[in-house]
Scaffold this active site. Structure first.
Site, PDB file in Angstrom:
ATOM      1  N   ASN A 276      11.491  35.743  44.396  1.00 39.76           N
ATOM      2  CA  ASN A 276      11.869  36.641  44.828  1.00 39.76           C
ATOM      3  C   ASN A 276      11.505  37.419  44.261  1.00 39.76           C
ATOM      4  O   ASN A 276      12.156  38.705  44.583  1.00 39.76           O
ATOM      5  CB  ASN A 276      13.755  36.598  44.885  1.00 39.76           C
ATOM      6  CG  ASN A 276      14.627  37.105  43.814  1.00 39.76           C
ATOM      7  OD1 ASN A 276      13.817  36.601  42.663  1.00 39.76           O
ATOM      8  ND2 ASN A 276      14.951  37.968  43.887  1.00 39.76           N
TER       9      ASN A 276
ATOM     10  N   GLY B 148      27.826  38.891  49.484  1.00 39.81           N
ATOM     11  CA  GLY B 148      26.796  38.863  48.410  1.00 39.81           C
ATOM     12  C   GLY B 148      26.277  40.451  48.192  1.00 39.81           C
ATOM     13  O   GLY B 148      25.136  40.438  47.720  1.00 39.81           O
TER      14      GLY B 148
ATOM     15  N   ALA C 159      18.575  25.271  53.467  1.00 44.73           N
ATOM     16  CA  ALA C 159      17.727  25.191  52.907  1.00 44.73           C
ATOM     17  C   ALA C 159      16.400  25.789  52.200  1.00 44.73           C
ATOM     18  O   ALA C 159      15.534  25.584  51.644  1.00 44.73           O
ATOM     19  CB  ALA C 159      17.172  23.164  53.171  1.00 44.73           C
ATOM     20  N   GLY C 160      16.759  27.067  52.458  1.00 45.53           N
ATOM     21  CA  GLY C 160      15.255  27.848  52.665  1.00 45.53           C
ATOM     22  C   GLY C 160      15.213  28.771  50.732  1.00 45.53           C
ATOM     23  O   GLY C 160      16.242  28.205  50.361  1.00 45.53           O
TER      24      GLY C 160
ATOM     25  N   THR D 203      11.209  38.597  50.512  1.00 45.78           N
ATOM     26  CA  THR D 203      12.502  38.417  50.900  1.00 45.78           C
ATOM     27  C   THR D 203      11.680  37.832  52.094  1.00 45.78           C
ATOM     28  O   THR D 203      10.540  37.589  52.476  1.00 45.78           O
ATOM     29  CB  THR D 203      13.627  39.250  51.487  1.00 45.78           C
ATOM     30  OG1 THR D 203      14.526  38.968  51.893  1.00 45.78           O
ATOM     31  CG2 THR D 203      12.591  40.183  52.415  1.00 45.78           C
TER      32      THR D 203
ATOM     33  N   ASP E  74      17.824  34.835  42.533  1.00 45.34           N
ATOM     34  CA  ASP E  74      18.974  34.607  43.757  1.00 45.34           C
ATOM     35  C   ASP E  74      19.924  34.135  42.784  1.00 45.34           C
ATOM     36  O   ASP E  74      21.018  34.523  43.019  1.00 45.34           O
ATOM     37  CB  ASP E  74      18.218  34.306  44.841  1.00 45.34           C
ATOM     38  CG  ASP E  74      17.278  35.504  45.623  1.00 45.34           C
ATOM     39  OD1 ASP E  74      18.256  36.542  45.567  1.00 45.34           O
ATOM     40  OD2 ASP E  74      15.911  34.990  46.308  1.00 45.34           O
TER      41      ASP E  74
ATOM     42  N   LYS F 154       9.325  33.874  50.595  1.00 42.92           N
ATOM     43  CA  LYS F 154       9.733  33.346  49.350  1.00 42.92           C
ATOM     44  C   LYS F 154       9.094  32.755  48.441  1.00 42.92           C
ATOM     45  O   LYS F 154       8.395  32.044  47.834  1.00 42.92           O
ATOM     46  CB  LYS F 154      10.779  33.735  48.874  1.00 42.92           C
ATOM     47  CG  LYS F 154      11.656  34.539  49.277  1.00 42.92           C
ATOM     48  CD  LYS F 154      13.299  34.400  49.224  1.00 42.92           C
ATOM     49  CE  LYS F 154      14.831  35.885  49.466  1.00 42.92           C
ATOM     50  NZ  LYS F 154      16.059  35.776  48.563  1.00 42.92           N
TER      51      LYS F 154
END
Length: 286
Positions: free
Chosen positions: A92, A249, A132-133, A67, A107, A71
Site C-alpha cells: 500500500n 476505519g 480477501a483482497g 489503493t 495496512d 495493491k
C-alpha cells in the site's frame, strides 16, 4: 543552503480515489513539520499502473500510496519488498530510494494499532475477515503474526479466499479456514473480532452494507470496518444495535498515514495533529 523551489512529491494512485482524504492529513503534517512536500491524489485507471509507476521514477517522487485496484498488481513494478509485504503479497506504499522502488504494507500494522488504542488485542482470538483482497490479506497476516488463534476468511471469489487461507496456514502459527460467501453470511458465535475488509459501504455507496445476517452479531464481539468514508458505516451501525463494540476505519487510516510519513521523510509524524485533521475533515466531535 540555497533556496529550492522544488517540492518533494508523494501521493496516491487508485481508482476510485476522489473520496480518499489521505492527502489532507499528510499535507497538514508536512506543514506542521515545515517540510516542502506535496501529496498528489491521482486517479490511475486499471491498466495504466505501469505508466504511473514509471512516472514515480521520472518525476523523482519520494514515494506513493497504492489503493484499489493496484495493491497487488504493483508488485511487478517494484525492485524490493519488506518482509511483511512479501508475505502479505500486497503493497500500500512505496518509497523511492535513489531510483529503487521499495514496497511496504502498513495496512495491517495500522489496523492492529487502531485495535490496541481501544484496548483490543488479536492474541488468542477467533477472527472473521470479510474479503480477501489487499487490505484483507494485510489484516489477516498481521493478526496471525500477532497471535490470533483462528482466522476465518469469507469471500465471494473462492480461489482468492482459499489462497489467503493457505498462506496463513503455511506461513503463520494461526489456523485458518475459508467460507464461500455466496449467501447472507452467518457469523459464528465463537467469533471475537469481526472485520469488514471489503470496500462495501465506501463513498459514494454509503447505503450499502456487507451481506451478512446481522442478528448473528452478538454483544461480546468487537466489530471493525476498514471503511473511513463514511466512518459511521451501516455495517457498524448494525453491529452497535446488537451491542457490539465497534471500531471504524479512521484510526487505521491515521496510523498508516503516520507510518508512511516517517518512511518518506525520516521525521516522526505529528499523530495528534493528523488525527484532529481527519476528524475535522469528517466533522466529527473530539
Amino acid at each position: 543552503m540555497e533556496k529550492s523551489y522544488r517540492a518533494e512529491l508523494v501521493g496516491a494512485f487508485g481508482c476510485p480515489i476522489d473520496e480518499n482524504p489521505t492527502g489532507v492529513v499528510e499535507e497538514a503534517a508536512f506543514a506542521d513539520k515545515g517540510l516542502n512536500y506535496r501529496y498528489l491524489t491521482v486517479k490511475v485507471n486499471d491498466g495504466d499502473l505501469e505508466a504511473a509507476m514509471n512516472g514515480v521514477r521520472a518525476f523523482n517522487m519520494r514515494g506513493i500510496n497504492l489503493t484499489i485496484p493496484h495493491k497487488v498488481k504493483v508488485l511487478q513494478y517494484l525492485d524490493e519488498l519488506s518482509e511483511a509485504a512479501e508475505l502479505i503479497g500486497a503493497v500500500n506504499m512505496v518509497v523511492n530510494i535513489n531510483g529503487k522502488l521499495w514496497g511496504e504494507n502498513t495496512d495491517g500494522k495500522g489496523y492492529l494499532k487502531s485495535l490496541n488504542e481501544v484496548g483490543v488485542s488479536p492474541k488468542g482470538k477467533n477472527i472473521m475477515i470479510l474479503g480477501a483482497g489487499g487490505v484483507a490479506r494485510a489484516i489477516s497476516v498481521e493478526c496471525a503474526l500477532a497471535g490470533a488463534a483462528h482466522i476465518t476468511v469469507a469471500n465471494i471469489v473462492r480461489e482468492q479466499g482459499e489462497e489467503l487461507v493457505n498462506l496463513i496456514n503455511r506461513k503463520t502459527n494461526a489456523k485458518a479456514d475459508f467460507v464461500f460467501w455466496d449467501h447472507p453470511l452467518e457469523i459464528d458465535p465463537a467469533t471475537d473480532i469481526l472485520s469488514n475488509a471489503t470496500s462495501v459501504g465506501l463513498y459514494p455507496h454509503v447505503d450499502q452494507k456487507p451481506d451478512i445476517n446481522y442478528d448473528t452479531v452478538t454483544s461480546h464481539m468487537v466489530v471493525t470496518d476498514v471503511i473511513f468514508n463514511d466512518p459511521n458505516s451501516l455495517f457498524l451501525q448494525e453491529a452497535r444495535m446488537r451491542g457490539a463494540q465497534t471500531v471504524n476505519g479512521l484510526g487505521m487510516l491515521v496510523n498508516q498515514a503516520a507510518m508512511n510519513f516517517k518512511l518518506w521523510t525520516g521525521v516522526d509524524a505529528p499523530v495528534e495533529l493528523m488525527t484532529k485533521t481527519l476528524r475535522d475533515e469528517f466533522h466529527l466531535d473530539a
